[in-house]
Design a protein around this motif. Structure first.
Motif, short mmCIF file in Angstrom:
data_model
loop_
_atom_site.label_atom_id
_atom_site.label_comp_id
_atom_site.label_asym_id
_atom_site.label_seq_id
_atom_site.Cartn_x
_atom_site.Cartn_y
_atom_site.Cartn_z
N GLN A 11 -25.24 3.00 -35.81
CA GLN A 11 -25.14 4.05 -36.83
C GLN A 11 -25.83 5.33 -36.36
O GLN A 11 -25.31 6.43 -36.55
N ALA B 257 -24.07 8.92 -35.72
CA ALA B 257 -24.57 10.12 -36.41
C ALA B 257 -24.92 11.22 -35.41
O ALA B 257 -24.60 12.40 -35.65
N VAL C 148 -15.70 12.82 -41.63
CA VAL C 148 -16.59 12.28 -42.68
C VAL C 148 -15.82 12.03 -43.96
O VAL C 148 -15.98 10.98 -44.60
N HIS C 149 -14.95 12.96 -44.35
CA HIS C 149 -14.14 12.78 -45.55
C HIS C 149 -13.22 11.55 -45.42
O HIS C 149 -13.08 10.77 -46.36
N TYR D 56 -13.33 8.86 -43.04
CA TYR D 56 -13.90 7.55 -42.72
C TYR D 56 -15.08 7.16 -43.61
O TYR D 56 -15.25 5.99 -43.94
N TYR D 57 -15.90 8.08 -43.98
CA TYR D 57 -17.03 7.76 -44.84
C TYR D 57 -16.69 7.93 -46.31
O TYR D 57 -17.20 7.22 -47.16
#
Length: 168
Positions: A104, A108, A123-124, A126-127
């Motif tokens: 992780q 990051a 980010v939108h 996959y996270y």
């Protein structure tokens, strides 16, 4: 020990070990402890050759007496007073999450090293778990642009991970 003593001891074991084990299991209710006590009893008989010279019934009585005394000694021991057998461990083992945590951190760091537009779309998607259409609406860009940024962003992310030594 003379060869004849070894034969006598072997005969003593073959003759009495099963009955001795059943007797000790009856006293202890513990198979493993019974095996240990029988083994230790026969070892004591091996160390004391005079047992081998006794009659069959005397040798058997000696073996059972020694085994009984060993059970009593075990029950009186501090180990027995302070140990409680259980089927379940008091704490449940958990899998080591160190590798996942390090992964992780690596992701990051790699995300921080790519451009803002690419990072935002990744980010939108996959996270955040959003679809291409949802991301396009939120960022007010065409869907094709979102797909392109995802494609090139993932390429940049992969390259950044490889530069950090994380390869798959």
């Amino acid at each position: 020990m003379v060869d004849s003593d070894a034969q006598l001891l072997r005969a003593l074991h073959d003759e009495h070990a099963p009955a001795l084990w059943r007797y000790v299991v009856g006293l202890t209710r513990d198979d493993a402890l019974a095996h240990d006590i029988v083994q230790e009893t026969l070892l004591k008989a091996w160390k004391k050759p005079s047992v081998l010279d006794q009659s069959e019934s005397s040798a058997r009585a000696w073996l059972f007496t020694v085994a009984r005394n060993m059970v009593i000694d075990d029950r009186r021991s501090a180990r027995h007073a302070h140990e409680y057998p259980t089927e379940f461990l008091p704490e449940t083992p958990t899998p080591d999450s160190t590798d996942a945590l390090l992964e992780q951190w690596s992701v990051a760091d790699a995300l921080a090293s790519i451009g803002l537009e690419h990072r935002t779309v990744i980010v939108h998607a996959y996270y955040g778990g959003r679809s291409v259409a949802e991301i396009a609406r939120e960022l007010d860009v065409p869907e094709g642009t979102v797909k392109s940024r995802l494609h090139y962003g993932l390429k940049a992310l992969r390259l950044a991970m490889q530069e950090k030594g994380v390869t798959r």
